[in-house]
Design a protein around this motif. Structure first.
Motif, short mmCIF file in Angstrom:
data_model
loop_
_atom_site.label_atom_id
_atom_site.label_comp_id
_atom_site.label_asym_id
_atom_site.label_seq_id
_atom_site.Cartn_x
_atom_site.Cartn_y
_atom_site.Cartn_z
N LYS A 1 0.84 -1.20 0.00
CA LYS A 1 0.00 0.00 0.00
C LYS A 1 0.87 1.26 0.00
O LYS A 1 0.56 2.25 -0.65
N GLU A 2 1.99 1.19 0.72
CA GLU A 2 2.91 2.34 0.76
C GLU A 2 3.38 2.68 -0.66
O GLU A 2 3.48 3.86 -1.02
N GLU A 3 3.66 1.64 -1.44
CA GLU A 3 4.10 1.89 -2.82
C GLU A 3 2.98 2.56 -3.63
O GLU A 3 3.25 3.45 -4.43
N MET A 4 1.75 2.11 -3.42
CA MET A 4 0.63 2.73 -4.15
C MET A 4 0.54 4.21 -3.79
O MET A 4 0.31 5.07 -4.64
N ASP A 5 0.75 4.51 -2.51
CA ASP A 5 0.68 5.91 -2.07
C ASP A 5 1.78 6.75 -2.72
O ASP A 5 1.56 7.90 -3.09
N ILE A 6 2.98 6.15 -2.86
CA ILE A 6 4.07 6.89 -3.51
C ILE A 6 3.74 7.14 -4.98
O ILE A 6 3.94 8.24 -5.51
#
Lengths: 390, 187
Positions: free
Chosen positions: A360-365
């Motif tokens: 999810k962190e990657e999606m946010d980035i």
């Protein structure tokens, strides 16, 4: 820089477990599986295990699995065998959004061998025109070949339904399941397909290995003529290391199917909804429901795909585009053109394809990077003013 | 991935002279949304026909943006007569070269400049003089003849790289071949 890899429909990371499985066979266990000694035979046993693992992923019998060098070889071998089996039939059917491994092959057969080819069109959502498909089937049809899922949009064709009709009419049916494998459950027996292609590197195995499933009973003629390997159906010493890796990858893919259809789907849906909400003038390409859980093809009005990709690349984000400029061709992808995606968003279409390694962190980035990138490009676009197309 | 020079990357990531130009007295447009790249060039020309300012708006790939940015940098301070002599190669050279398949981006720059100059001088440029050869990218025989002569093009692939013509459906490739041959035959 940390890499955020969301180009899994292009290729995938080789899983650590797969590398571990392969390593001994790069080095000390180099025997030839065909040899008459125990040293080679231990590799043969490992290949048998791999064959079983592949068969299990698609509910086939191990004898129905032929190892090849890639998805393209599998596709070519399938069509070659079908045409050899029915030399008098001169008509073949496919769709107009296939991978070049089928599309170019069919064009080649039309131009050099005189085959009549029906390229069944898709609608604006990328779904097949089934009436046209069924009406084009005839006694002269040697084979129907349709992809299970599209590489660019992730849109799936109703393979089981079509195979059933093909079976009733006695027409051979092949499906390119390179993108579908590992993302949705595949059961060749239930689907009733005669042949099916897979590729290793799309499911966390290495490049250079593929599979052709051939249903028992079909008189298959080899594409690569040579030794007795693969029961005479594909000559050439086996790519032992990659086959062993592919076996492990198929075992993992089976275990990961649930994750793919829960966690990965949720990540994709999150990325999609956030981008649609935060970027005006954006639209998803392809049917929202009939789609692979990992794929998002999204078009941004008034900007061009290569520019978007290069700006994402600077932040370590790997994606792909349906735009012309990246591929070296001058028109947007044949898939987006077949779907009549308007030029205003086709040129600015980006494909994100996820795997279970994404977070999810990657999606946010990706979201926080992409919003200003699109803004920057629109600020210099002559087709965008005051928040809309001009 | 394209092999772009550092200068192309620099002009793509930090484009110079972006935006509409207040007080512009000449505008030239080239390309289109359908074709995948388009450039609108703004010029401010003084009473001595010298370009005192130039800006651009571009839709397109990295080399299209970089070519537009380079163009504005090159022509600022030039007289219109000098600017009229600018070739697509000048733009490409300024950027340390463009990949062959991207030369059409520099041609787009040259074409927009020509139109801006004509616009300032009140010269009516016929939108598309000549016979339409490539329907996908709306390229005429006269444009092909000009590009073949100016750049010493020899093959249909060269023409596609410079003008895009023939890069879509491909139905006009035979006609492009004829046009190239006619130019070569005339020496």
């Amino acid at each position: 820089m940390e890499i955020i890899y969301t180009d899994n429909n292009a290729t995938t990371k080789v899983a650590d477990e797969v590398i571990e499985e392969m390593l001994p066979y790069f080095g000390e266990l180099y025997g030839n599986p065909s040899s008459m000694h125990t040293f080679g035979d231990q590799v043969d046993k490992k290949i048998k295990q791999a064959r079983l693992r592949v068969a299990d992923l698609i509910n086939a019998d191990p004898d129905e699995i032929i190892f090849t060098s890639c998805g393209t070889e599998s596709d070519n071998a399938a069509i070659n065998a079908a045409l050899n089996a029915f030399p008098d039939k001169k008509h073949i059917i496919t769709s107009n959004v296939e991978h070049p491994a089928i599309n170019k092959l069919y064009q080649h057969l039309r131009e050099t061998k005189g085959y009549e080819v029906t390229f069944v069109p898709v609608d604006k959502k990328g779904c097949l025109n089934l009436d046209l498909l069924y009406n084009s089937m005839s006694d002269n049809t040697a084979i129907i070949s349709l992809m299970w899922a599209n590489n660019e949009t992730g849109v799936m064709f109703p393979i089981e339904e079509i195979a059933k009709i093909a079976n009733e009419k006695g027409i051979l049916f092949h499906t390119d399941a390179v993108q579908a494998a590992g993302k949705i459950a595949i059961d060749v027996k239930k689907a009733g397909v005669d042949m099916l292609s897979l590729s290793g590197h799309k499911i966390h195995a290495p490049k250079g290995v593929g599979v052709l499933y051939v249903k028992k009973g079909f008189k298959f003629s080899p594409f690569l003529i040579g030794g007795h390997q693969e029961k005479g159906r594909r000559g050439g010493t086996e790519n032992t290391v990659s086959i062993i890796g592919l076996g492990k990858a198929c075992e993992l893919a089976r275990e990961n199917l649930t994750v793919m259809n829960t966690k990965v789907r949720e990540l994709r849906d999150y990325l999609q909804s956030q981008l649609l909400e935060k970027i005006p003038g954006s639209s998803v390409n392809g049917d929202l429901a009939l789609r692979l859980p990992n794929t998002l093809s999204i078009g941004f009005d008034a900007v061009e795909g290569e520019s978007i990709l290069l700006m994402l690349d600077r932040e370590g984000i790997c994606a792909s585009s349906g735009s012309a400029c990246t591929s070296g061709s001058l028109e947007p992808s044949h898939v987006l053109m077949a779907m009549e995606v308007p030029f205003k968003s086709a040129h600015g279409s980006i494909r994100f394809s996820l795997s279970h390694y994404n977070t999810k962190e990657e999606m946010d980035i990706i979201i926080t990077t992409l919003v200003p990138v699109i803004q920057k490009l629109r600020d210099m676009s002559p087709f965008w003013k005051d928040g809309k197309m001009v | 991935m394209w092999d772009y020079t550092d200068k192309v990357k620099d002009h793509f990531l930090k484009p110079r002279n972006v935006g509409e130009l207040e007080g512009a007295n000449a505008i030239g447009e080239a390309g289109s949304l359908n074709c995948g790249d388009a450039l609108r060039l703004y010029l401010k020309v003084n009473e001595n026909e010298r370009i005192v300012d130039a800006t651009f708006m571009t839709f397109g790939c990295a080399s299209a943006v970089a070519s537009s940015s380079a163009l504005t940098e090159i022509i600022k301070g030039m007289t219109l007569d000098d600017a009229a002599k600018l070739t697509n190669d000048d733009i490409s050279d300024y950027l340390g070269g463009l990949p062959k398949a991207k030369m059409h981006c520099s041609v787009m720059g040259q074409s927009a400049l020509k139109k801006a100059i004509a616009n300032f001088r009140g010269v009516q440029i016929l939108e598309k003089p000549g016979e339409l050869v490539c329907e996908c990218f709306e390229v005429t025989d006269l444009e092909i003849i000009d590009a073949v002569k100016a750049n010493g093009l020899e093959t249909t692939e060269d023409v596609t790289n410079y003008l895009k013509a023939g890069g879509g459906c491909g139905q006009c490739l035979d006609r492009i071949e004829e046009v190239i041959e006619s130019v070569i035959a005339k020496g």
